[in-house]
Design a protein around this motif. Structure first.
Motif: not given
Length: 115
Positions: A48-60
């Motif tokens: 995942l890109s840093p933005d995608e990983l950030g979005r996933l972490r936020d969703a979790l």
């Protein structure tokens, strides 16, 4: 949250659908991911890109796994999917038609289950 990049951030297994397929996504703390087939054989990987990983972490974080029902399934959705999420020491099982909004956001932030 994992304490290192190599620890598992989340695992999501999707099963069912018209073809009765099972796939899992294993995502590590650094955003690297592996897609497994029903026999736990790797069939894809990426990061995942840093933005995608950030979005996933936020969703979790927003999903609040500690307070979700362990099983959330209502009615039958023919040819629908069942999902098992494992995150932060919690496992939650849900299905199409009854996915809590927070888990819908987690699903939207994941790589594709299909290759």
């Amino acid at each position: 949250m994992p304490t290192s990049a190599t620890e598992r951030l989340v695992t999501v297994t999707r099963s069912g659908g018209f073809a009765g397929k099972t796939n899992s996504l294993l995502i590590k703390g650094d955003g690297s991911w592996t897609r497994l087939d029903a026999k736990a054989k790797p069939v894809g990987s990426g990061k995942l890109s840093p933005d995608e990983l950030g979005r996933l972490r936020d969703a979790l974080r927003a999903a609040d796994f500690a307070h979700l029902p362990r099983v959330s399934m209502s009615g039958t959705v023919y040819d629908g999917f069942t999902y098992a999420f494992v995150h932060g020491g919690f496992e939650v099982v849900t299905a199409d038609g009854s996915i809590p909004p927070g888990l819908q956001d987690v699903l939207a932030a994941l790589p594709s289950f299909d290759g």
